[in-house]
Design a protein around this motif. Sequence first.
Motif, PDB file in Angstrom:
ATOM      1  N   PHE A  59       1.201 114.380  -7.589  1.00 13.96           N
ATOM      2  CA  PHE A  59       2.638 114.355  -7.905  1.00 13.96           C
ATOM      3  C   PHE A  59       3.380 114.937  -6.712  1.00 13.96           C
ATOM      4  CE2 PHE A  59       1.435 118.641  -9.177  1.00 13.96           C
ATOM      5  CZ  PHE A  59       2.527 119.421  -8.831  1.00 13.96           C
ATOM      6  N   GLY A  60       4.639 114.658  -6.603  1.00 15.73           N
ATOM      7  CA  GLY A  60       5.398 115.105  -5.438  1.00 15.73           C
ATOM      8  C   GLY A  60       6.818 115.413  -5.814  1.00 15.73           C
ATOM      9  N   PRO A  61       7.738 115.319  -4.895  1.00 13.09           N
ATOM     10  CA  PRO A  61       7.539 114.842  -3.528  1.00 13.09           C
ATOM     11  C   PRO A  61       6.644 115.777  -2.705  1.00 13.09           C
ATOM     12  CG  PRO A  61       9.894 114.889  -4.109  1.00 13.09           C
ATOM     13  CD  PRO A  61       9.159 115.602  -5.176  1.00 13.09           C
ATOM     14  N   ILE A  62       5.910 115.161  -1.780  1.00 13.33           N
ATOM     15  CA  ILE A  62       5.022 115.913  -0.905  1.00 13.33           C
ATOM     16  C   ILE A  62       5.264 115.509   0.546  1.00 13.33           C
ATOM     17  CG2 ILE A  62       3.205 116.209  -2.638  1.00 13.33           C
ATOM     18  CD1 ILE A  62       1.706 113.842  -1.312  1.00 13.33           C
ATOM     19  N   ASP A  63       4.750 116.324   1.460  1.00 13.40           N
ATOM     20  CA  ASP A  63       4.861 116.006   2.886  1.00 13.40           C
ATOM     21  C   ASP A  63       3.571 115.305   3.312  1.00 13.40           C
ATOM     22  OD1 ASP A  63       5.012 115.955   5.662  1.00 13.40           O
ATOM     23  OD2 ASP A  63       6.059 117.881   5.784  1.00 13.40           O
ATOM     24  N   ILE A  64       3.691 114.028   3.691  1.00 15.14           N
ATOM     25  CA  ILE A  64       2.502 113.272   4.112  1.00 15.14           C
ATOM     26  C   ILE A  64       2.602 112.853   5.573  1.00 15.14           C
ATOM     27  CG2 ILE A  64       1.811 112.440   1.834  1.00 15.14           C
ATOM     28  CD1 ILE A  64       3.257 109.841   2.365  1.00 15.14           C
ATOM     29  N   TYR A  99     -10.226 115.439   4.369  1.00 15.66           N
ATOM     30  CA  TYR A  99      -9.388 115.160   3.197  1.00 15.66           C
ATOM     31  C   TYR A  99      -8.542 113.916   3.390  1.00 15.66           C
ATOM     32  CZ  TYR A  99     -10.401 119.566   0.868  1.00 15.66           C
ATOM     33  OH  TYR A  99     -11.032 120.584   0.204  1.00 15.66           O
ATOM     34  N   GLY A 100      -8.392 113.152   2.325  1.00 19.58           N
ATOM     35  CA  GLY A 100      -7.342 112.149   2.234  1.00 19.58           C
ATOM     36  C   GLY A 100      -6.205 112.742   1.411  1.00 19.58           C
ATOM     37  N   TRP A 101      -4.979 112.375   1.703  1.00 16.72           N
ATOM     38  CA  TRP A 101      -3.828 113.046   1.095  1.00 16.72           C
ATOM     39  C   TRP A 101      -2.679 112.065   0.957  1.00 16.72           C
ATOM     40  CZ3 TRP A 101      -1.897 117.173  -1.335  1.00 16.72           C
ATOM     41  CH2 TRP A 101      -0.570 117.558  -1.128  1.00 16.72           C
ATOM     42  N   ASP A 102      -2.259 111.803  -0.266  1.00 12.53           N
ATOM     43  CA  ASP A 102      -1.127 110.891  -0.468  1.00 12.53           C
ATOM     44  C   ASP A 102      -0.524 111.153  -1.847  1.00 12.53           C
ATOM     45  OD1 ASP A 102       0.640 108.615  -0.092  1.00 12.53           O
ATOM     46  OD2 ASP A 102      -0.878 107.840   1.291  1.00 12.53           O
ATOM     47  N   THR A 103       0.522 110.422  -2.167  1.00 11.00           N
ATOM     48  CA  THR A 103       1.124 110.578  -3.494  1.00 11.00           C
ATOM     49  C   THR A 103       0.219 109.956  -4.558  1.00 11.00           C
ATOM     50  OG1 THR A 103       2.320 108.473  -3.399  1.00 11.00           O
ATOM     51  CG2 THR A 103       3.440 110.399  -2.495  1.00 11.00           C
ATOM     52  N   ASP A 104       0.384 110.401  -5.795  1.00  9.63           N
ATOM     53  CA  ASP A 104      -0.399 109.841  -6.902  1.00  9.63           C
ATOM     54  C   ASP A 104      -0.194 108.328  -7.032  1.00  9.63           C
ATOM     55  OD1 ASP A 104       2.249 110.262  -7.648  1.00  9.63           O
ATOM     56  OD2 ASP A 104       1.787 111.320  -9.517  1.00  9.63           O
ATOM     57  N   VAL A 105       1.040 107.898  -6.822  1.00  8.95           N
ATOM     58  CA  VAL A 105       1.335 106.472  -6.987  1.00  8.95           C
ATOM     59  C   VAL A 105       0.876 105.642  -5.787  1.00  8.95           C
ATOM     60  CG1 VAL A 105       3.045 106.308  -8.806  1.00  8.95           C
ATOM     61  CG2 VAL A 105       3.740 107.181  -6.565  1.00  8.95           C
ATOM     62  N   ASN A 106       0.968 106.195  -4.582  1.00 12.27           N
ATOM     63  CA  ASN A 106       0.360 105.487  -3.446  1.00 12.27           C
ATOM     64  C   ASN A 106      -1.150 105.394  -3.654  1.00 12.27           C
ATOM     65  OD1 ASN A 106       2.395 104.556  -1.785  1.00 12.27           O
ATOM     66  ND2 ASN A 106       2.215 106.157  -0.241  1.00 12.27           N
ATOM     67  N   VAL A 144       2.537 102.703   2.390  1.00 11.05           N
ATOM     68  CA  VAL A 144       3.849 102.956   2.990  1.00 11.05           C
ATOM     69  C   VAL A 144       4.161 104.455   2.945  1.00 11.05           C
ATOM     70  CG1 VAL A 144       6.322 102.529   2.782  1.00 11.05           C
ATOM     71  CG2 VAL A 144       4.704 100.656   2.408  1.00 11.05           C
ATOM     72  N   HIS A 145       4.371 105.042   4.101  1.00 12.91           N
ATOM     73  CA  HIS A 145       4.784 106.440   4.224  1.00 12.91           C
ATOM     74  C   HIS A 145       6.198 106.496   4.787  1.00 12.91           C
ATOM     75  CE1 HIS A 145       0.313 107.826   4.472  1.00 12.91           C
ATOM     76  NE2 HIS A 145       0.651 107.407   3.278  1.00 12.91           N
ATOM     77  N   GLY A 146       6.333 106.182   6.090  1.00 10.85           N
ATOM     78  CA  GLY A 146       7.655 106.245   6.713  1.00 10.85           C
ATOM     79  C   GLY A 146       8.135 107.673   6.812  1.00 10.85           C
ATOM     80  N   LEU A 147       9.406 107.851   6.536  1.00 11.75           N
ATOM     81  CA  LEU A 147      10.048 109.152   6.673  1.00 11.75           C
ATOM     82  C   LEU A 147       9.485 110.159   5.673  1.00 11.75           C
ATOM     83  CD1 LEU A 147      12.445 110.593   8.097  1.00 11.75           C
ATOM     84  CD2 LEU A 147      13.859 109.825   6.182  1.00 11.75           C
ATOM     85  N   VAL A 148       9.337 109.750   4.445  1.00 10.47           N
ATOM     86  CA  VAL A 148       8.826 110.621   3.375  1.00 10.47           C
ATOM     87  C   VAL A 148       7.721 109.828   2.669  1.00 10.47           C
ATOM     88  CG1 VAL A 148       9.436 112.065   1.406  1.00 10.47           C
ATOM     89  CG2 VAL A 148      11.167 111.558   3.120  1.00 10.47           C
ATOM     90  N   HIS A 149       8.050 109.134   1.633  1.00 10.61           N
ATOM     91  CA  HIS A 149       7.205 108.153   0.960  1.00 10.61           C
ATOM     92  C   HIS A 149       8.108 107.473  -0.060  1.00 10.61           C
ATOM     93  CE1 HIS A 149       7.071 111.228  -2.185  1.00 10.61           C
ATOM     94  NE2 HIS A 149       6.511 112.066  -1.344  1.00 10.61           N
ATOM     95  N   PRO A 150       7.706 106.320  -0.594  1.00  6.00           N
ATOM     96  CA  PRO A 150       8.591 105.655  -1.555  1.00  6.00           C
ATOM     97  C   PRO A 150       8.918 106.578  -2.741  1.00  6.00           C
ATOM     98  CG  PRO A 150       6.866 104.137  -0.861  1.00  6.00           C
ATOM     99  CD  PRO A 150       6.493 105.495  -0.303  1.00  6.00           C
ATOM    100  N   GLU A 151      10.110 106.441  -3.230  1.00  9.36           N
ATOM    101  CA  GLU A 151      10.596 107.178  -4.406  1.00  9.36           C
ATOM    102  C   GLU A 151      11.393 106.211  -5.271  1.00  9.36           C
ATOM    103  OE1 GLU A 151      10.171 109.958  -5.774  1.00  9.36           O
ATOM    104  OE2 GLU A 151       9.398 111.343  -4.245  1.00  9.36           O
TER     105      GLU A 151
END
Lengths: 294, 294
Positions: A59-64, A99-106, A144-151
Amino acid sequence: MRIGAIEAGGTKFVCGIGNEQGTILERVSFPTEGPEETLAQVIAFFKDKEVEAIGIGTFGPIDIDPSSPTYGHVTTTPKPGWTGYDFLGSMKAALPLPYGWDTDVNAAAYGEATWGAAQGLDSCVYYTVGTGIGMGAYSEGKLVHGLVHPEAGHVLVRRHPEDTYEGFCPYHADCLEGLAAGPAIEKRWERKGVDLPPEHEAWRLEAYYLAQAAMTSILLLSPRKVIFGGGVMKQPQLFPLLRQEVLRLLNGYVSAEAVLSGIDSYIVPPGLGDNAGLCGALALGIDAANQAAD
Amino acid sequence: MRIGAIEAGGTKFVCGIGNEQGTILERVSFPTEGPEETLAQVIAFFKDKEVEAIGIGTFGPIDIDPSSPTYGHVTTTPKPGWTGYDFLGSMKAALPLPYGWDTDVNAAAYGEATWGAAQGLDSCVYYTVGTGIGMGAYSEGKLVHGLVHPEAGHVLVRRHPEDTYEGFCPYHADCLEGLAAGPAIEKRWERKGVDLPPEHEAWRLEAYYLAQAAMTSILLLSPRKVIFGGGVMKQPQLFPLLRQEVLRLLNGYVSAEAVLSGIDSYIVPPGLGDNAGLCGALALGIDAANQAAD
């Protein structure tokens, strides 16, 4: 290969061990509490499991952004204690591994692209519709990451003219999440979604909003598969309503057979069911192990 | 390196010769007519130019899926004679060379990412606001294709409560393009945009709609730069209004400094000005030459 996977949700954490075929060999889950208490349980689970790497979908938002000084941190969240918490750093300190690190939805989108409904495709979007609405995007073979991540749970939607519910999003009131996540259904109809019958008008309204989200992602990302998961999507009557509404909204504009004549296999539930997130975290962990081995 | 570039627009074609520094050494332009007449002029221009490859950024919708039997064709367009036309195949038959092939707006996004406002960044979106609204997307270092390609000019927007104009999009009436492209401005105010003064309320309304598009792309693609070009954006008063409205809509939700405190350099006009599309086609041509050399 033995790889660890963490699906870190707002209400519960799931930890698992899996292999490169996407098979989950073992799992535990527990409620999400403050970060120290929760990670203590995570670390205890993995301590003697001899995994090569761990993938985290959270869960986030997180810094990726790997170049950011706060890479691996949770940024802002209403969850007590988690704002600014160095989730990834704490894991690395306790269990030094790739480690791999991303949002739950990504992660869920990646799980679906690896072993699920979008297997073998170079793009998909994954929406989860539950206590909130989140979206993960996989495009041209990359998350997709980009600036933050999709929201994309917070896009604006057109209100249904007969819908008088004001929406519950603290930032935008009546954005997609504010009007169509589980709490909106419950507040609008004064009953939880699971207690509403399949023919209730709530589902037509829900499809009205979710179809706008689907249309928007089709027009911006042109995904090869649109996947809807999460608790609200357990209502099977939602999918036909949603597909019909997407076709009505697009009105033939996107002239791809996959959409025009293949909508039933274009907008779909997760092929991995409730395992999409955990399997996606596993896929992230496998990538981390492979990169470390290169 | 001498590389050809074609910016194929709905009203005019621009052909150029450039080098790998992004410098356009020579160019011609002529009105877009039927495909045979138009390509005859294109082919005549490039015939003795001794270019190594040609990049094409074209109006669409087009087929950009290399595995498709109609790859390189224009698919559906109101432009007489172009629907189903094998644009890329006709070029290859006349001038057998390596080709780059993408939408005009994806090309512009790529030009901006290569030499323009998004230079060195791994993501940006490029909107053109003119006789229509188109969008190109560059994400994680790749142009977004997917099933078709982005068509984000047709997203639904929330109508301004005081806007009574019905919209001109033949598919969706009052989608973004239907309410905010040049013809909508002209029909709503009974004067062309260029003839409206900078303080006219038309611009605040225009920003109201374009800000929704920007917000949507930020939430779905999380780009590192949002670029707005095209004839309508020549109105410099639009940018401050647009940025202000994006901040109002997001309401602090995307907590990235680039957005919160850096909006003036986050939502910007094209760094390459009117050359974004042609330079992008050049960049596509350079890639095609390099791939052929590998």
